[in-house]
Scaffold this motif. Structure first.
Motif, PDB file in Angstrom:
ATOM      1  N   LEU A 173      28.960  15.333  -9.703  1.00 14.18           N
ATOM      2  CA  LEU A 173      29.619  16.447  -9.014  1.00 14.18           C
ATOM      3  C   LEU A 173      29.175  16.510  -7.564  1.00 14.18           C
ATOM      4  CD1 LEU A 173      31.335  19.030  -8.976  1.00 14.18           C
ATOM      5  CD2 LEU A 173      29.333  20.267  -9.844  1.00 14.18           C
ATOM      6  N   VAL A 174      27.874  16.335  -7.327  1.00  8.18           N
ATOM      7  CA  VAL A 174      27.352  16.344  -5.956  1.00  8.18           C
ATOM      8  C   VAL A 174      28.003  15.234  -5.130  1.00  8.18           C
ATOM      9  CG1 VAL A 174      25.291  15.994  -4.536  1.00  8.18           C
ATOM     10  CG2 VAL A 174      25.167  17.409  -6.603  1.00  8.18           C
ATOM     11  N   THR A 175      28.042  14.034  -5.700  1.00  8.15           N
ATOM     12  CA  THR A 175      28.622  12.891  -4.989  1.00  8.15           C
ATOM     13  C   THR A 175      30.098  13.118  -4.687  1.00  8.15           C
ATOM     14  OG1 THR A 175      27.064  11.339  -5.989  1.00  8.15           O
ATOM     15  CG2 THR A 175      29.109  10.421  -5.132  1.00  8.15           C
ATOM     16  N   GLU A 176      30.835  13.626  -5.670  1.00  4.04           N
ATOM     17  CA  GLU A 176      32.271  13.859  -5.471  1.00  4.04           C
ATOM     18  C   GLU A 176      32.518  14.870  -4.365  1.00  4.04           C
ATOM     19  OE1 GLU A 176      36.254  15.312  -7.968  1.00  4.04           O
ATOM     20  OE2 GLU A 176      34.324  15.066  -9.005  1.00  4.04           O
ATOM     21  N   PHE A 177      31.726  15.946  -4.350  1.00  5.83           N
ATOM     22  CA  PHE A 177      31.915  16.978  -3.329  1.00  5.83           C
ATOM     23  C   PHE A 177      31.564  16.447  -1.943  1.00  5.83           C
ATOM     24  CE2 PHE A 177      31.402  20.804  -0.929  1.00  5.83           C
ATOM     25  CZ  PHE A 177      32.266  21.726  -1.503  1.00  5.83           C
ATOM     26  N   GLU A 178      30.446  15.725  -1.860  1.00  2.00           N
ATOM     27  CA  GLU A 178      30.037  15.184  -0.566  1.00  2.00           C
ATOM     28  C   GLU A 178      31.027  14.145  -0.051  1.00  2.00           C
ATOM     29  OE1 GLU A 178      25.187  15.793  -0.706  1.00  2.00           O
ATOM     30  OE2 GLU A 178      26.025  13.842  -1.230  1.00  2.00           O
ATOM     31  N   ASP A 179      31.559  13.324  -0.953  1.00  3.39           N
ATOM     32  CA  ASP A 179      32.541  12.329  -0.536  1.00  3.39           C
ATOM     33  C   ASP A 179      33.827  12.996  -0.043  1.00  3.39           C
ATOM     34  OD1 ASP A 179      30.865  10.245  -1.098  1.00  3.39           O
ATOM     35  OD2 ASP A 179      31.782   9.723  -3.016  1.00  3.39           O
ATOM     36  N   ARG A 180      34.218  14.076  -0.695  1.00  6.63           N
ATOM     37  CA  ARG A 180      35.460  14.750  -0.325  1.00  6.63           C
ATOM     38  C   ARG A 180      35.327  15.483   1.011  1.00  6.63           C
ATOM     39  NH1 ARG A 180      39.361  17.843  -3.277  1.00  6.63           N
ATOM     40  NH2 ARG A 180      39.090  16.336  -4.974  1.00  6.63           N
ATOM     41  N   TYR A 181      34.220  16.196   1.191  1.00  5.77           N
ATOM     42  CA  TYR A 181      34.122  17.099   2.345  1.00  5.77           C
ATOM     43  C   TYR A 181      33.095  16.685   3.399  1.00  5.77           C
ATOM     44  CZ  TYR A 181      36.997  20.134  -0.525  1.00  5.77           C
ATOM     45  OH  TYR A 181      38.015  20.631  -1.295  1.00  5.77           O
ATOM     46  N   GLY A 182      32.257  15.709   3.080  1.00  2.00           N
ATOM     47  CA  GLY A 182      31.250  15.288   4.050  1.00  2.00           C
ATOM     48  C   GLY A 182      30.198  16.340   4.327  1.00  2.00           C
ATOM     49  N   ILE A 183      30.004  17.251   3.379  1.00  2.00           N
ATOM     50  CA  ILE A 183      29.023  18.331   3.535  1.00  2.00           C
ATOM     51  C   ILE A 183      27.869  18.082   2.568  1.00  2.00           C
ATOM     52  CG2 ILE A 183      28.634  20.825   3.370  1.00  2.00           C
ATOM     53  CD1 ILE A 183      31.680  21.168   3.740  1.00  2.00           C
ATOM     54  N   PRO A 184      26.626  18.035   3.064  1.00  2.00           N
ATOM     55  CA  PRO A 184      25.491  17.838   2.148  1.00  2.00           C
ATOM     56  C   PRO A 184      25.397  18.973   1.126  1.00  2.00           C
ATOM     57  CG  PRO A 184      24.807  17.538   4.423  1.00  2.00           C
ATOM     58  CD  PRO A 184      26.195  18.111   4.471  1.00  2.00           C
ATOM     59  N   VAL A 185      25.197  18.604  -0.134  1.00  2.00           N
ATOM     60  CA  VAL A 185      24.992  19.587  -1.197  1.00  2.00           C
ATOM     61  C   VAL A 185      23.498  19.606  -1.525  1.00  2.00           C
ATOM     62  CG1 VAL A 185      25.493  20.201  -3.595  1.00  2.00           C
ATOM     63  CG2 VAL A 185      27.310  19.273  -2.133  1.00  2.00           C
ATOM     64  N   LEU A 186      22.865  20.745  -1.314  1.00  2.00           N
ATOM     65  CA  LEU A 186      21.418  20.877  -1.489  1.00  2.00           C
ATOM     66  C   LEU A 186      21.129  21.604  -2.799  1.00  2.00           C
ATOM     67  CD1 LEU A 186      20.509  21.965   2.159  1.00  2.00           C
ATOM     68  CD2 LEU A 186      20.740  19.641   1.238  1.00  2.00           C
ATOM     69  N   VAL A 187      20.712  20.844  -3.793  1.00  2.16           N
ATOM     70  CA  VAL A 187      20.410  21.415  -5.104  1.00  2.16           C
ATOM     71  C   VAL A 187      19.062  22.135  -5.044  1.00  2.16           C
ATOM     72  CG1 VAL A 187      20.036  20.910  -7.548  1.00  2.16           C
ATOM     73  CG2 VAL A 187      21.697  19.567  -6.226  1.00  2.16           C
ATOM     74  N   THR A 188      18.996  23.323  -5.645  1.00  2.00           N
ATOM     75  CA  THR A 188      17.751  24.074  -5.719  1.00  2.00           C
ATOM     76  C   THR A 188      17.382  24.317  -7.174  1.00  2.00           C
ATOM     77  OG1 THR A 188      18.843  26.242  -5.655  1.00  2.00           O
ATOM     78  CG2 THR A 188      18.252  25.246  -3.541  1.00  2.00           C
ATOM     79  N   TYR A 189      16.119  24.635  -7.388  1.00  4.91           N
ATOM     80  CA  TYR A 189      15.629  24.899  -8.740  1.00  4.91           C
ATOM     81  C   TYR A 189      14.769  26.154  -8.731  1.00  4.91           C
ATOM     82  CZ  TYR A 189      12.619  24.675 -12.858  1.00  4.91           C
ATOM     83  OH  TYR A 189      11.923  24.997 -14.012  1.00  4.91           O
TER      84      TYR A 189
END
Length: 271
Positions: free
Chosen positions: A80-96
């Motif tokens: 999901l992270v890869t798909e979103f970043e590939d589509r929009y070029g926006i880094p997705v920063l996962v938190t825990y």
């Protein structure tokens, strides 16, 4: 505001003197309208929200102001992270984090994304400054920062790599015991979501007279696929005892107000 993550974000904004745009309930059009209007540099979405934005085909220029999107509150598949970043070029920063931690304790930063790129798929990032993490008997323990000096045992199965990145391998308390074999419901759902036709998955236990409990799954589809094909997909990737005895296609997986899977409602749905 029904989740600690939302409260934490509001408090951070208040301390920083930043504007806050609240929605009574998340829906894509309203969220996009607020991004266009307020042009934030960073915003947050739960994993289900990322998927909804992708499925809605939101135009890239609508998100032009965003330099990063944070996500968490539920498991985040690397696909999901890869798909979103590939589509929009926006880094997705996962938190825990967790409610009992009063906020996030680990996560990706923009600097780490630049340094490591996609070399750490599935990681929730590194502990934040002042926080320590270790794994004892497969279970994550944390201390430091606002948590205090004593080690706190979480409910999450995890491992930590040589660079200090934390990986959540499932929950110690989401185990389905099938004839003596433990099945991580979250781990099976993660594999289901790797199938290109699956946009969301939830796995729960169903009582069974012979085995005690067996896994069953509900899936939301991005494109048509036969459940038998999903069964075959899983059998190529998982031991047989981890494969759900039923994979049911549903219009929508039950979720709570924070968009996490409502396991109780899924159990009722799947019987």
């Amino acid at each position: 505001m029904a989740h600690l993550g939302g409260i934490w974000g509001v408090l951070q904004s208040l301390v920083g003197g930043q504007q806050i745009a609240l929605m009574e309930r998340f829906e894509v059009d309203g969220w996009v309208a607020r991004v266009r209007q307020h042009r934030p540099g960073v915003t947050g979405l739960p994993p289900a929200g990322l998927r909804m934005v992708l499925d809605a085909g939101v135009a890239n220029d609508a998100l032009a102001s965003l330099q990063a999107i944070t996500t968490g509150t539920a498991r985040v598949g690397p696909e999901l992270v890869t798909e979103f970043e590939d589509r929009y070029g926006i880094p997705v920063l996962v938190t825990y984090g967790a409610t009992e931690f009063a906020g996030p304790i680990a996560g990706w930063t923009v600097d780490d994304r630049k340094a490591f790129g996609r070399a750490k798929p599935g990681s929730v990032g590194r502990p934040y400054k002042g926080v320590e993490a270790r794994v004892i008997d497969g279970v994550l323990e944390v201390r430091g920062g606002h948590l205090g000096p004593e080690w706190r045992r979480t409910s999450d199965l995890a491992h930590i790599d040589d660079d200090g990145f934390v990986y959540i391998d499932g929950r110690a308390d989401d185990a389905i015991v099938r004839g003596g074999f433990k099945v991580s419901a979250g781990a099976v759902a993660d594999v289901l979501e790797q199938h290109p036709a699956v946009s969301g998955a939830a796995v729960v236990g169903r009582p069974d007279e012979r085995l005690g409990e067996v896994p069953v799954a509900a899936v939301e589809l991005a494109s048509p696929v036969d459940p038998a094909a999903l069964d075959a997909f899983l059998r190529e990737r998982l031991p047989a005892y981890q494969v759900p005895v039923e994979i049911r296609v549903v219009d929508a997986i039950p979720r709570n107000p924070t968009m996490k899977v409502d396991a109780v409602a899924v159990r009722r749905l799947l019987g």
